[in-house]
Motif scaffolding. Structure first.
Motif, PDB file in Angstrom:
ATOM      1  N   LEU A 276       0.832  -1.205   0.000  1.00 51.74           N
ATOM      2  CA  LEU A 276       0.000   0.000   0.000  1.00 51.74           C
ATOM      3  C   LEU A 276       0.869   1.258   0.000  1.00 51.74           C
ATOM      4  CD1 LEU A 276      -2.864  -0.995   2.468  1.00 51.74           C
ATOM      5  CD2 LEU A 276      -3.092  -0.537   0.017  1.00 51.74           C
ATOM      6  N   ASN A 277       1.944   1.244   0.771  1.00 51.88           N
ATOM      7  CA  ASN A 277       2.854   2.391   0.788  1.00 51.88           C
ATOM      8  C   ASN A 277       3.529   2.584  -0.567  1.00 51.88           C
ATOM      9  OD1 ASN A 277       2.696   3.689   3.382  1.00 51.88           O
ATOM     10  ND2 ASN A 277       3.597   1.854   4.260  1.00 51.88           N
ATOM     11  N   GLN A 278       3.908   1.487  -1.217  1.00 49.57           N
ATOM     12  CA  GLN A 278       4.507   1.579  -2.549  1.00 49.57           C
ATOM     13  C   GLN A 278       3.504   2.132  -3.559  1.00 49.57           C
ATOM     14  OE1 GLN A 278       6.046  -2.256  -3.652  1.00 49.57           O
ATOM     15  NE2 GLN A 278       7.466  -2.326  -1.945  1.00 49.57           N
ATOM     16  N   LEU A 279       2.263   1.669  -3.472  1.00 52.26           N
ATOM     17  CA  LEU A 279       1.222   2.155  -4.374  1.00 52.26           C
ATOM     18  C   LEU A 279       0.957   3.634  -4.129  1.00 52.26           C
ATOM     19  CD1 LEU A 279      -0.857   1.591  -6.576  1.00 52.26           C
ATOM     20  CD2 LEU A 279      -2.427   0.782  -4.787  1.00 52.26           C
ATOM     21  N   ARG A 280       0.955   4.013  -2.880  1.00 52.55           N
ATOM     22  CA  ARG A 280       0.768   5.427  -2.518  1.00 52.55           C
ATOM     23  C   ARG A 280       1.857   6.285  -3.151  1.00 52.55           C
ATOM     24  NH1 ARG A 280       1.808   9.385   1.189  1.00 52.55           N
ATOM     25  NH2 ARG A 280       0.002  10.306   2.209  1.00 52.55           N
ATOM     26  N   GLU A 281       3.098   5.840  -3.027  1.00 55.55           N
ATOM     27  CA  GLU A 281       4.223   6.577  -3.614  1.00 55.55           C
ATOM     28  C   GLU A 281       4.107   6.646  -5.132  1.00 55.55           C
ATOM     29  OE1 GLU A 281       7.981   4.987  -2.299  1.00 55.55           O
ATOM     30  OE2 GLU A 281       7.363   5.096  -0.191  1.00 55.55           O
ATOM     31  N   ALA A 282       3.718   5.534  -5.750  1.00 57.38           N
ATOM     32  CA  ALA A 282       3.583   5.498  -7.212  1.00 57.38           C
ATOM     33  C   ALA A 282       2.509   6.470  -7.683  1.00 57.38           C
ATOM     34  CB  ALA A 282       3.258   4.077  -7.678  1.00 57.38           C
ATOM     35  N   LEU A 283       1.411   6.559  -6.936  1.00 57.98           N
ATOM     36  CA  LEU A 283       0.323   7.463  -7.317  1.00 57.98           C
ATOM     37  C   LEU A 283       0.701   8.928  -7.109  1.00 57.98           C
ATOM     38  CD1 LEU A 283      -2.742   5.506  -5.909  1.00 57.98           C
ATOM     39  CD2 LEU A 283      -2.106   5.812  -8.318  1.00 57.98           C
ATOM     40  N   GLN A 284       1.608   9.184  -6.190  1.00 53.72           N
ATOM     41  CA  GLN A 284       2.032  10.555  -5.926  1.00 53.72           C
ATOM     42  C   GLN A 284       3.094  11.046  -6.916  1.00 53.72           C
ATOM     43  OE1 GLN A 284       2.972  10.041  -1.711  1.00 53.72           O
ATOM     44  NE2 GLN A 284       1.322  11.477  -1.245  1.00 53.72           N
ATOM     45  N   ASN A 285       3.643  10.133  -7.690  1.00 52.49           N
ATOM     46  CA  ASN A 285       4.643  10.503  -8.689  1.00 52.49           C
ATOM     47  C   ASN A 285       3.968  11.371  -9.757  1.00 52.49           C
ATOM     48  OD1 ASN A 285       6.412  10.475 -10.969  1.00 52.49           O
ATOM     49  ND2 ASN A 285       7.353   8.611 -10.172  1.00 52.49           N
ATOM     50  N   PRO A 286       4.586  12.486 -10.153  1.00 56.42           N
ATOM     51  CA  PRO A 286       3.988  13.347 -11.178  1.00 56.42           C
ATOM     52  C   PRO A 286       3.718  12.604 -12.495  1.00 56.42           C
ATOM     53  CG  PRO A 286       5.848  14.437 -10.143  1.00 56.42           C
ATOM     54  CD  PRO A 286       5.832  13.031  -9.630  1.00 56.42           C
ATOM     55  N   GLN A 287       4.515  11.578 -12.767  1.00 54.25           N
ATOM     56  CA  GLN A 287       4.289  10.742 -13.941  1.00 54.25           C
ATOM     57  C   GLN A 287       4.225   9.290 -13.477  1.00 54.25           C
ATOM     58  OE1 GLN A 287       7.544  11.853 -16.532  1.00 54.25           O
ATOM     59  NE2 GLN A 287       6.291  13.442 -17.482  1.00 54.25           N
ATOM     60  N   PRO A 288       3.054   8.867 -12.969  1.00 56.20           N
ATOM     61  CA  PRO A 288       2.932   7.512 -12.418  1.00 56.20           C
ATOM     62  C   PRO A 288       3.284   6.438 -13.452  1.00 56.20           C
ATOM     63  CG  PRO A 288       0.989   8.819 -11.915  1.00 56.20           C
ATOM     64  CD  PRO A 288       1.816   9.613 -12.885  1.00 56.20           C
ATOM     65  N   ASN A 289       4.004   5.438 -13.000  1.00 57.66           N
ATOM     66  CA  ASN A 289       4.380   4.316 -13.840  1.00 57.66           C
ATOM     67  C   ASN A 289       3.235   3.302 -13.827  1.00 57.66           C
ATOM     68  OD1 ASN A 289       5.409   1.674 -14.565  1.00 57.66           O
ATOM     69  ND2 ASN A 289       7.455   2.542 -14.430  1.00 57.66           N
ATOM     70  N   GLU A 290       2.545   3.177 -14.947  1.00 59.98           N
ATOM     71  CA  GLU A 290       1.372   2.301 -15.014  1.00 59.98           C
ATOM     72  C   GLU A 290       1.719   0.844 -14.744  1.00 59.98           C
ATOM     73  OE1 GLU A 290      -0.874   2.904 -18.589  1.00 59.98           O
ATOM     74  OE2 GLU A 290      -1.296   4.995 -18.100  1.00 59.98           O
ATOM     75  N   ALA A 291       2.884   0.397 -15.200  1.00 62.72           N
ATOM     76  CA  ALA A 291       3.288  -0.993 -14.969  1.00 62.72           C
ATOM     77  C   ALA A 291       3.467  -1.267 -13.471  1.00 62.72           C
ATOM     78  CB  ALA A 291       4.565  -1.312 -15.734  1.00 62.72           C
ATOM     79  N   THR A 292       4.051  -0.317 -12.759  1.00 61.50           N
ATOM     80  CA  THR A 292       4.236  -0.467 -11.314  1.00 61.50           C
ATOM     81  C   THR A 292       2.895  -0.507 -10.609  1.00 61.50           C
ATOM     82  OG1 THR A 292       6.372   0.647 -11.378  1.00 61.50           O
ATOM     83  CG2 THR A 292       5.242   0.611  -9.254  1.00 61.50           C
ATOM     84  N   ILE A 293       2.003   0.394 -10.987  1.00 56.06           N
ATOM     85  CA  ILE A 293       0.674   0.447 -10.366  1.00 56.06           C
ATOM     86  C   ILE A 293      -0.088  -0.843 -10.641  1.00 56.06           C
ATOM     87  CG2 ILE A 293      -1.563   1.628 -10.422  1.00 56.06           C
ATOM     88  CD1 ILE A 293       0.076   4.246 -10.893  1.00 56.06           C
ATOM     89  N   LYS A 294      -0.028  -1.303 -11.876  1.00 57.87           N
ATOM     90  CA  LYS A 294      -0.704  -2.552 -12.241  1.00 57.87           C
ATOM     91  C   LYS A 294      -0.164  -3.714 -11.413  1.00 57.87           C
ATOM     92  CE  LYS A 294      -1.583  -5.641 -16.098  1.00 57.87           C
ATOM     93  NZ  LYS A 294      -1.606  -5.790 -17.551  1.00 57.87           N
ATOM     94  N   SER A 295       1.158  -3.812 -11.322  1.00 58.57           N
ATOM     95  CA  SER A 295       1.789  -4.888 -10.569  1.00 58.57           C
ATOM     96  C   SER A 295       1.374  -4.859  -9.097  1.00 58.57           C
ATOM     97  CB  SER A 295       3.303  -4.778 -10.697  1.00 58.57           C
ATOM     98  OG  SER A 295       3.944  -5.720  -9.881  1.00 58.57           O
ATOM     99  N   LEU A 296       1.357  -3.675  -8.514  1.00 63.80           N
ATOM    100  CA  LEU A 296       0.974  -3.549  -7.103  1.00 63.80           C
ATOM    101  C   LEU A 296      -0.495  -3.898  -6.884  1.00 63.80           C
ATOM    102  CD1 LEU A 296       3.003  -0.346  -6.231  1.00 63.80           C
ATOM    103  CD2 LEU A 296       3.309  -2.618  -5.210  1.00 63.80           C
ATOM    104  N   LEU A 297      -1.377  -3.463  -7.788  1.00 62.68           N
ATOM    105  CA  LEU A 297      -2.794  -3.798  -7.653  1.00 62.68           C
ATOM    106  C   LEU A 297      -3.015  -5.301  -7.761  1.00 62.68           C
ATOM    107  CD1 LEU A 297      -4.471  -0.914  -9.688  1.00 62.68           C
ATOM    108  CD2 LEU A 297      -4.691  -1.340  -7.226  1.00 62.68           C
ATOM    109  N   LEU A 298      -2.323  -5.945  -8.696  1.00 69.90           N
ATOM    110  CA  LEU A 298      -2.476  -7.393  -8.858  1.00 69.90           C
ATOM    111  C   LEU A 298      -1.905  -8.137  -7.653  1.00 69.90           C
ATOM    112  CD1 LEU A 298      -1.724  -7.770 -12.669  1.00 69.90           C
ATOM    113  CD2 LEU A 298      -3.962  -7.765 -11.516  1.00 69.90           C
ATOM    114  N   SER A 299      -0.812  -7.646  -7.097  1.00 75.20           N
ATOM    115  CA  SER A 299      -0.243  -8.259  -5.908  1.00 75.20           C
ATOM    116  C   SER A 299      -1.171  -8.085  -4.709  1.00 75.20           C
ATOM    117  CB  SER A 299       1.128  -7.652  -5.619  1.00 75.20           C
ATOM    118  OG  SER A 299       1.705  -8.275  -4.506  1.00 75.20           O
TER     119      SER A 299
END
Length: 114
Positions: free
Chosen positions: A55-78
């Motif tokens: 959840l903390n990693q996903l939070r950080e990814a969403l706060q990135n000005p240019q979120p990495n969709e692959a990272t977000i996808k991976s975290l959601l699936l995990s």
């Protein structure tokens, strides 16, 4: 999971949000607020170390000005996998099992649609 009223409320609110079709309209800031709610609800739960980290990693990814969709996808699936594991675990009980399974499916679908 399921050990306190705040967890129960977050699960209900999250399911309503995603099942209501509003999740696709979520902004990154709203996603961060949802994650903050979960982190608060899960605080002190000894069984969620890995989920808290994700959840903390996903939070950080969403706060990135240019979120990495692959990272977000991976975290959601995990997170979907972790939620499914919790639903099938020895401590799963009553309506929690079905709700956690629903959340797992929703997270998996949402993650796959990114």
């Amino acid at each position: 999971m399921g050990s306190n009223i705040l967890e129960e409320r977050m699960l209900e609110d999250t399911l309503l949000l995603f099942q209501g079709g509003k999740a696709t309209d979520l902004t990154a800031a709203q996603g961060v607020n949802l994650i903050d709610g979960w982190l608060m609800a899960l605080q002190g739960d000894p069984n969620i170390g890995q989920v808290e980290g994700q959840l903390n990693q996903l939070r950080e990814a969403l706060q990135n000005p240019q979120p990495n969709e692959a990272t977000i996808k991976s975290l959601l699936l995990s997170l979907a996998d972790e939620t499914q594991t919790a639903a099938e675990g020895p401590n799963a009980e009553g309506t929690w099992t079905g709700k956690l399974e629903s959340l797992s499916k929703i997270l998996r679908h949402f993650g796959s649609s990114i």
